[in-house]
Design a protein around this motif. Structure first.
Motif: not given
Length: 256
Positions: A123-151
């Motif tokens: 995220l630091f190296e991405a530079g620019g908020w638009r690029r940073r949030f694209a990287v963050l969104d992709a990372a969150l999607a991967r984490l959420r997809a493989r993470g546990p589902k709430p009861d």
């Protein structure tokens, strides 16, 4: 006070997270309060570390839902991203019980391992908020997809409590789920980070804090709209949770 230049990148009531990119400079030794909140705070820092908990220095860290004020000490250049996550979304993203986060503001690599540190670097190296949030969104999607589902029962109870601003009768939730109250409380605490009654209490406080910021509303009106018995009850609760009065909250425009 800070000389701050803060860019809010995305804020949406329909999104389970509230995100802000920030670039701020503070005098040394300044501190700001994190008020009681049902949300999980995730700070991804690129600048100077901040002082949290018992004075530990952190750059990228997580704070669990909390029922008391925590002070965060700042100084120098503060630069990074703040996320305020719905607790059940955080449970899926981090893959750990929310109660396990404790009250010590763990570094993100203690929660996510090496991938947490790697994400901060990308995220630091991405530079620019638009690029940073694209990287963050992709990372969150991967984490959420493989993470546990709430009861499902916990998710239903959380939605009921949140939808009523914390005024629903907690004792009836387990009965409606055909679940023992102890079992619901244990699983709820694991996945939300606080017991159902505490979550209800803090949700009611969060709603009241939003309304207090509106100077057209009297404190008695805020108390009535958020389910407190009267203004005196509201004032006692604020003092218990924040050590502040409604007037303090309004004049200093603190937000949970």
């Amino acid at each position: 006070m800070s000389s701050a230049e803060t860019e809010v990148v995305c804020v949406s009531r329909d999104d389970p997270r509230l995100c802000a990119g920030y670039h701020e400079r503070y005098p040394e030794g300044e501190a700001y309060p994190e008020l009681p909140s049902t949300r999980v705070l995730w700070v991804i820092g690129f600048g100077e570390p901040v002082s949290v908990g018992r004075g530990e220095r952190r750059s990228s860290f997580v704070a669990a839902p909390r029922d008391r004020v925590s002070m965060i000490g700042v100084g120098g250049l503060q630069h990074g991203i703040r996320l305020r996550l719905d607790p059940l979304d955080a449970f899926s993203l981090f893959g750990v019980p929310m109660r396990g986060l404790g009250t010590e503001f763990p570094e993100i690599d203690a929660v996510l391992g090496r991938q947490g540190a790697d994400l901060t670097e990308r995220l630091f190296e991405a530079g620019g908020w638009r690029r940073r949030f694209a990287v963050l969104d992709a990372a969150l999607a991967r984490l959420r997809a493989r993470g546990p589902k709430p009861d499902p029962g916990v998710a239903w109870a959380w939605r009921r409590i949140a939808a009523t601003g914390g005024t629903v009768r907690i004792s009836g939730l387990a009965d409606e789920l055909s679940m023992s109250r102890r079992h619901l409380a244990r699983r709820f605490h694991d996945q939300v980070g606080m017991a159902p009654k505490t979550a209800a209490r803090i949700l009611r406080f969060e709603r009241a804090a939003e309304l207090v910021a509106d100077p057209s509303r009297s404190f008695a009106q805020v108390a009535a709209e958020t389910g407190y018995a009267d203004q005196a009850h509201f004032t006692r609760e604020l003092r218990a949770l924040t050590l502040r009065t409604p007037g303090d909250l309004r004049s200093q425009t603190f937000k949970p």
